[in-house]
Design a protein around this motif. Structure first.
Motif, PDB file in Angstrom:
ATOM      1  N   MET A 250       0.615  -1.020   0.151  1.00 49.61           N
ATOM      2  CA  MET A 250       0.046  -0.127  -0.231  1.00 49.61           C
ATOM      3  C   MET A 250       0.871   1.291   0.084  1.00 49.61           C
ATOM      4  SD  MET A 250      -2.942  -1.096   2.591  1.00 49.61           S
ATOM      5  CE  MET A 250      -3.905   0.582   2.545  1.00 49.61           C
ATOM      6  N   ALA A 251       2.232   1.061   0.867  1.00 50.71           N
ATOM      7  CA  ALA A 251       2.851   2.327   0.764  1.00 50.71           C
ATOM      8  C   ALA A 251       3.663   2.780  -0.395  1.00 50.71           C
ATOM      9  CB  ALA A 251       3.848   2.107   1.999  1.00 50.71           C
ATOM     10  N   ALA A 252       3.955   1.641  -1.222  1.00 50.22           N
ATOM     11  CA  ALA A 252       4.770   1.572  -2.415  1.00 50.22           C
ATOM     12  C   ALA A 252       3.644   2.391  -3.606  1.00 50.22           C
ATOM     13  CB  ALA A 252       5.297   0.291  -2.757  1.00 50.22           C
ATOM     14  N   ALA A 253       2.369   1.802  -3.564  1.00 53.92           N
ATOM     15  CA  ALA A 253       1.477   2.277  -4.383  1.00 53.92           C
ATOM     16  C   ALA A 253       0.835   3.837  -4.039  1.00 53.92           C
ATOM     17  CB  ALA A 253       0.151   1.192  -4.313  1.00 53.92           C
ATOM     18  N   GLY A 254       1.289   4.333  -3.140  1.00 55.00           N
ATOM     19  CA  GLY A 254       0.624   5.534  -2.720  1.00 55.00           C
ATOM     20  C   GLY A 254      -0.518   5.750  -2.128  1.00 55.00           C
ATOM     21  N   GLU A 255      -0.988   4.556  -1.407  1.00 56.83           N
ATOM     22  CA  GLU A 255      -2.406   4.310  -0.918  1.00 56.83           C
ATOM     23  C   GLU A 255      -2.538   4.448   0.644  1.00 56.83           C
ATOM     24  OE1 GLU A 255      -3.270   0.652  -2.360  1.00 56.83           O
ATOM     25  OE2 GLU A 255      -3.633   1.367  -4.380  1.00 56.83           O
ATOM     26  N   LEU A 256      -1.382   4.740   1.226  1.00 60.73           N
ATOM     27  CA  LEU A 256      -1.211   4.663   2.682  1.00 60.73           C
ATOM     28  C   LEU A 256      -1.073   6.044   3.468  1.00 60.73           C
ATOM     29  CD1 LEU A 256      -1.393   2.750   5.322  1.00 60.73           C
ATOM     30  CD2 LEU A 256       1.357   2.717   4.990  1.00 60.73           C
ATOM     31  N   TYR A 257      -1.865   6.333   4.562  1.00 60.70           N
ATOM     32  CA  TYR A 257      -1.482   7.503   5.403  1.00 60.70           C
ATOM     33  C   TYR A 257      -1.287   7.210   6.800  1.00 60.70           C
ATOM     34  CZ  TYR A 257      -3.629   9.999   1.312  1.00 60.70           C
ATOM     35  OH  TYR A 257      -3.736  10.652   0.172  1.00 60.70           O
ATOM     36  N   ALA A 258      -0.275   7.709   7.272  1.00 61.41           N
ATOM     37  CA  ALA A 258      -0.144   7.429   8.772  1.00 61.41           C
ATOM     38  C   ALA A 258       0.251   8.506   9.496  1.00 61.41           C
ATOM     39  CB  ALA A 258       1.363   6.379   8.787  1.00 61.41           C
ATOM     40  N   VAL A 259      -0.496   8.505  10.930  1.00 54.74           N
ATOM     41  CA  VAL A 259      -0.143   9.534  11.771  1.00 54.74           C
ATOM     42  C   VAL A 259       0.256   8.851  13.123  1.00 54.74           C
ATOM     43  CG1 VAL A 259      -1.094  11.232  13.329  1.00 54.74           C
ATOM     44  CG2 VAL A 259      -2.264  10.844  10.949  1.00 54.74           C
TER      45      VAL A 259
END
Length: 276
Positions: A250-259
């Motif tokens: 998901m991170a590699a695909a630009g689909e992840l947000y993290a706080v």
């Protein structure tokens, strides 16, 4: 990638800089106004990211004393610190390779400000209490930034998020070398210790907010976060491996947000009164 390697510290530095609480700077500047030369001791300085962020945001001549146990990190820190301050005054830098948990009030004689970043959660309750006592007894201020507080929010969410978070937080509170680390409790313990000594304590949130444009940092953070959780709770395997792979994709695909929540503390000597 080691949690203390120059590569990891460099990768996280922009996120650290964006997270640090700028609202703590105005009362700090007010406190430092009368100092002809500001003497700053940066504990566990790493590659000097806090110094790079702070030196140019404070006015006046600055003398930085960088503390770390790693000589390679100290060399990085000295080379990277700004040479001028907010008003163009000079900055000079020296280093001390020593155990920051052994610092006492006499060691802080002449110090205007003690700083640290991502340090408190690596200490024990006794160590934080002793550090607070030394700082208050020496009559200097402290800016203690980016302590983990145990909260992580990922979007989209996943059924394993809470379990991984709990295991990671337990790892942060583990016993290592006979020392019980404070982990997410560190900020509260430090604030209480300083408050009991009569110091003025100001708190602010300083969360990492990682979007799709920070995929490399997301990935490295995920590997460390999940890895620590599994180290603490081995029964999480193999579900954690599947979880990690899913999150990395998901991170590699630009689909992840993290706080990833952190907290900052500004501590001013007991004689001062500052509006929160």
């Amino acid at each position: 990638m080691s949690a203390y390697s120059p590569e990891w510290l460099s990768l996280r530095e922009p996120a650290d800089a964006a997270a640090r609480a700028p609202q703590l700077l105005e009362p700090l500047r007010d406190y430092l106004t009368d100092d002809d030369e500001v003497v700053i001791r940066d504990l566990g300085c790493g590659t000097g990211s806090l110094g790079r962020w702070l030196a140019a945001r404070l006015p006046g001549t600055q003398h930085w004393i960088l503390h770390d146990h790693d000589t390679d990190l100290l060399a990085h820190a000295v080379a990277g610190l700004p040479r001028t301050t907010l008003d163009g005054s000079p900055v000079d830098v020296v280093t001390e390779q020593r155990d920051v948990t052994a610092l006492r009030a006499a060691d802080l004689d002449g110090t205007s400000l003690v700083t640290a970043s991502a340090l408190l959660d690596l200490l024990t309750k006794d160590e934080v209490t002793a550090l607070a006592g030394a700082i208050v007894e020496a009559g200097c201020a402290a800016l203690l930034m980016l302590s983990v507080v145990g909260r992580v929010e990922l979007a989209p969410d996943d059924p394993l998020d809470d379990e991984i978070t709990a295991a990671f937080n337990a790892h942060q509170r583990r016993i290592t070398g006979g020392r019980r680390l404070l982990g997410p409790a560190a900020l509260d313990v430090a604030a209480t210790a300083f408050g009991r000594l009569g110091a003025t304590v100001l708190r602010a949130d300083s969360a990492w907010r990682l979007g799709p444009d920070q995929a490399e940092l997301q990935g490295r953070w995920l590997e460390g976060w999940v890895g620590a959780a599994v180290e603490q709770v081995p029964d999480l395997l193999p579900a954690a491996d599947v979880y990690l792979q899913r999150r990395l994709e998901m991170a590699a695909a630009g689909e992840l947000y993290a706080v990833i929540d952190h907290g900052d503390l500004l501590v001013l000597p007991p004689s001062l009164e500052v509006a929160a």
